[in-house]
Motif scaffolding. Sequence first.
Motif, PDB file in Angstrom:
ATOM      1  N   MET A 129      17.502  13.725 -24.939  1.00  0.00           N
ATOM      2  CA  MET A 129      17.293  12.968 -23.708  1.00  0.00           C
ATOM      3  C   MET A 129      15.985  12.196 -23.802  1.00  0.00           C
ATOM      4  N   THR A 130      15.975  11.037 -23.154  1.00  0.00           N
ATOM      5  CA  THR A 130      14.760  10.239 -23.080  1.00  0.00           C
ATOM      6  C   THR A 130      14.565   9.756 -21.647  1.00  0.00           C
ATOM      7  N   PHE A 131      13.340   9.352 -21.358  1.00  0.00           N
ATOM      8  CA  PHE A 131      12.987   8.828 -20.032  1.00  0.00           C
ATOM      9  C   PHE A 131      11.923   7.768 -20.223  1.00  0.00           C
ATOM     10  N   ASN A 132      12.008   6.680 -19.432  1.00  0.00           N
ATOM     11  CA  ASN A 132      11.005   5.633 -19.515  1.00  0.00           C
ATOM     12  C   ASN A 132      10.821   4.997 -18.149  1.00  0.00           C
ATOM     13  N   VAL A 133       9.563   4.781 -17.743  1.00  0.00           N
ATOM     14  CA  VAL A 133       9.281   4.125 -16.466  1.00  0.00           C
ATOM     15  C   VAL A 133       7.997   3.322 -16.607  1.00  0.00           C
ATOM     16  N   ASN A 134       7.947   2.178 -15.932  1.00  0.00           N
ATOM     17  CA  ASN A 134       6.770   1.327 -15.923  1.00  0.00           C
ATOM     18  C   ASN A 134       6.310   1.160 -14.476  1.00  0.00           C
ATOM     19  N   VAL A 135       5.037   1.435 -14.207  1.00  0.00           N
ATOM     20  CA  VAL A 135       4.498   1.382 -12.843  1.00  0.00           C
ATOM     21  C   VAL A 135       3.302   0.442 -12.823  1.00  0.00           C
ATOM     22  N   HIS A 136       3.311  -0.524 -11.892  1.00  0.00           N
ATOM     23  CA  HIS A 136       2.207  -1.475 -11.789  1.00  0.00           C
ATOM     24  C   HIS A 136       1.038  -0.900 -10.991  1.00  0.00           C
ATOM     25  N   GLY A 137      -0.134  -1.484 -11.242  1.00  0.00           N
ATOM     26  CA  GLY A 137      -1.297  -1.165 -10.433  1.00  0.00           C
ATOM     27  C   GLY A 137      -1.199  -1.834  -9.075  1.00  0.00           C
ATOM     28  N   LYS A 138      -2.235  -1.693  -8.280  1.00  0.00           N
ATOM     29  CA  LYS A 138      -2.231  -2.284  -6.945  1.00  0.00           C
ATOM     30  C   LYS A 138      -3.605  -2.862  -6.616  1.00  0.00           C
ATOM     31  N   TRP A 139      -3.622  -3.780  -5.649  1.00  0.00           N
ATOM     32  CA  TRP A 139      -4.886  -4.202  -5.064  1.00  0.00           C
ATOM     33  C   TRP A 139      -4.696  -4.230  -3.555  1.00  0.00           C
ATOM     34  N   ILE A 140      -5.756  -3.948  -2.835  1.00  0.00           N
ATOM     35  CA  ILE A 140      -5.701  -3.907  -1.374  1.00  0.00           C
ATOM     36  C   ILE A 140      -6.444  -5.101  -0.809  1.00  0.00           C
ATOM     37  N   LEU A 141      -5.761  -5.824   0.048  1.00  0.00           N
ATOM     38  CA  LEU A 141      -6.398  -6.952   0.731  1.00  0.00           C
ATOM     39  C   LEU A 141      -7.359  -6.446   1.796  1.00  0.00           C
ATOM     40  N   LEU A 142      -6.861  -5.592   2.680  1.00  0.00           N
ATOM     41  CA  LEU A 142      -7.676  -5.073   3.778  1.00  0.00           C
ATOM     42  C   LEU A 142      -7.112  -3.727   4.238  1.00  0.00           C
ATOM     43  N   GLY A 143      -7.977  -2.924   4.828  1.00  0.00           N
ATOM     44  CA  GLY A 143      -7.561  -1.658   5.401  1.00  0.00           C
ATOM     45  C   GLY A 143      -8.112  -0.428   4.702  1.00  0.00           C
ATOM     46  N   GLU A 144      -8.861  -0.632   3.605  1.00  0.00           N
ATOM     47  CA  GLU A 144      -9.377   0.518   2.856  1.00  0.00           C
ATOM     48  C   GLU A 144     -10.180   1.460   3.764  1.00  0.00           C
ATOM     49  N   HIS A 145     -10.122   2.728   3.435  1.00  0.00           N
ATOM     50  CA  HIS A 145     -10.827   3.805   4.135  1.00  0.00           C
ATOM     51  C   HIS A 145     -10.358   3.977   5.577  1.00  0.00           C
ATOM     52  N   ALA A 146     -10.364   2.924   6.365  1.00  0.00           N
ATOM     53  CA  ALA A 146      -9.936   3.031   7.760  1.00  0.00           C
ATOM     54  C   ALA A 146      -8.461   3.405   7.866  1.00  0.00           C
ATOM     55  N   VAL A 147      -7.697   3.191   6.802  1.00  0.00           N
ATOM     56  CA  VAL A 147      -6.282   3.557   6.803  1.00  0.00           C
ATOM     57  C   VAL A 147      -6.110   5.066   7.000  1.00  0.00           C
ATOM     58  N   LEU A 148      -7.103   5.852   6.617  1.00  0.00           N
ATOM     59  CA  LEU A 148      -7.043   7.299   6.822  1.00  0.00           C
ATOM     60  C   LEU A 148      -7.115   7.662   8.297  1.00  0.00           C
ATOM     61  N   ARG A 149      -7.597   6.753   9.132  1.00  0.00           N
ATOM     62  CA  ARG A 149      -7.787   7.040  10.551  1.00  0.00           C
ATOM     63  C   ARG A 149      -6.921   6.143  11.433  1.00  0.00           C
ATOM     64  N   GLY A 150      -5.802   5.668  10.894  1.00  0.00           N
ATOM     65  CA  GLY A 150      -4.825   4.961  11.702  1.00  0.00           C
ATOM     66  C   GLY A 150      -4.797   3.455  11.575  1.00  0.00           C
ATOM     67  N   CYS A 151      -5.738   2.870  10.842  1.00  0.00           N
ATOM     68  CA  CYS A 151      -5.736   1.421  10.643  1.00  0.00           C
ATOM     69  C   CYS A 151      -4.641   1.029   9.653  1.00  0.00           C
ATOM     70  N   PRO A 152      -3.918  -0.063   9.901  1.00  0.00           N
ATOM     71  CA  PRO A 152      -2.958  -0.519   8.890  1.00  0.00           C
ATOM     72  C   PRO A 152      -3.683  -1.065   7.666  1.00  0.00           C
ATOM     73  N   ALA A 153      -2.960  -1.137   6.562  1.00  0.00           N
ATOM     74  CA  ALA A 153      -3.502  -1.702   5.330  1.00  0.00           C
ATOM     75  C   ALA A 153      -2.508  -2.703   4.765  1.00  0.00           C
ATOM     76  N   LEU A 154      -3.016  -3.739   4.125  1.00  0.00           N
ATOM     77  CA  LEU A 154      -2.202  -4.729   3.433  1.00  0.00           C
ATOM     78  C   LEU A 154      -2.491  -4.596   1.940  1.00  0.00           C
ATOM     79  N   ALA A 155      -1.455  -4.278   1.162  1.00  0.00           N
ATOM     80  CA  ALA A 155      -1.654  -4.010  -0.262  1.00  0.00           C
ATOM     81  C   ALA A 155      -0.530  -4.620  -1.080  1.00  0.00           C
ATOM     82  N   PHE A 156      -0.838  -4.930  -2.347  1.00  0.00           N
ATOM     83  CA  PHE A 156       0.086  -5.651  -3.224  1.00  0.00           C
ATOM     84  C   PHE A 156       0.030  -5.096  -4.647  1.00  0.00           C
TER      85      PHE A 156
END
Length: 310
Positions: free
Chosen positions: A1-28
Motif C-alpha cells: 500500500m502507498t499514500f501520498n498527499v500534498n498540503v499548501h501553506g497559508k497566509w493570513i490577511l487579518l484576524g491573527e491572535h484576536a481569532v482566539l477571542r471571537g474575531c473572524p480571520a481572512l486567510a488564504f
Amino acid sequence: MTFNVNVHGKWILLGEHAVLRGCPALAFPVFGKSLELHWESAGPGAPFQAVFKGERGHEFRLLFSGVFDRALELIGRPQDPTLRHGTFEVQSTLPVGAGLGASAALSVAVGRWFVARGAVQERDLFEFCREIENLFHGESSGVDVAVALENRGLHFERQSGLMRGFDMSWQPQWYISFSGARGITSECVSKVKSWIAEFPADGERVDAQMREAVILAEKALTSVASTEGEQSARFESLRSAIELGGQCFADWGLSGGELGRHMDWLRIKGAAAVKPTGSGGGGFALSLWRERPAAEIENQLIPVFRDDHS
C-alpha cells in the motif's frame, strides 16, 4: 500500500491572535509553498522510519515523530503495530517557524494519512488536526488547519465553526516576504495573552480594532468598482485595513526587531501598506502595492496567488 498527499501553506490577511477571542480571520493558501507526505507500507512488524527531502524537508525532522505520536495518543492507540510501520517521506518547500502554516500542513498531512488508514473519520478530521497542532501553538485557533484542509481562501470564525469560502471581486498587487527572523507561535500567543491579562481594557480595544480591520478588508475585496474613483476608494479601504491590522501587532509588541526593519524596508521601496502575517515576532510580512514593484524588488517577494505575474 502507498499514500501520498500534498498540503499548501497559508497566509493570513487579518484576524491573527484576536481569532482566539471571537474575531473572524481572512486567510488564504500559499500555492508556491507546500509539504508533501508519501508513505509506503512494509507490513506490520517491519521497521518504522521517516526520511526528509527537499528544500525544507530537514526542518521537519524533529517535528514529525512528535506529531505522529500525538496522533496515535488522540485515537488511543499509542503502540499499535498496525499503524506504526512503513516508511514516511517528507518533502517540503515550507519553512518552519515563519508564519506560513508549516505546523498545520504537517498536522493535516498526517491527519489525512490516519483517515486513509481508517483510524479517523473524515467528519472528525478538522478537530483531530487542530488537536495535533496544539503541540505547536499551545492553543490552536484552527484557522491554519482550515485553510490547509480546504485549500482556498476562507472567512473563518472559531466560536461558530464557520468556514466560508472567500471570493474576491478583484486582485490587488500584494506579496509576502521573509523578514530574516523566525517566530515561535506559542511564545507569541502567550505574550498576547499575558498583555491582555495585564491590560484588559487595551486588549478589548485592540481586538475590536482587528475586527474592524477584517470587516473593512472583506468589504473592500468583495466590492465591485466600475469607475476609477470607486477602484481608488476600495484600494484605500484595503490599505487602511492592512495598516489597522499592523497597528494591532505593534500594540501587542510583535512587530519589532528584524521584522520591523523588514517592514520599514518594504515601505521605503514603495509598499502602500505592510503588516506581519501569522503570529508575528518574526516570519513573513504582507505588503500591498499600488503598482507592480520594480523587478529588483519583486524578485525578493513572493506573490500570494498563482496569477500575480500573469
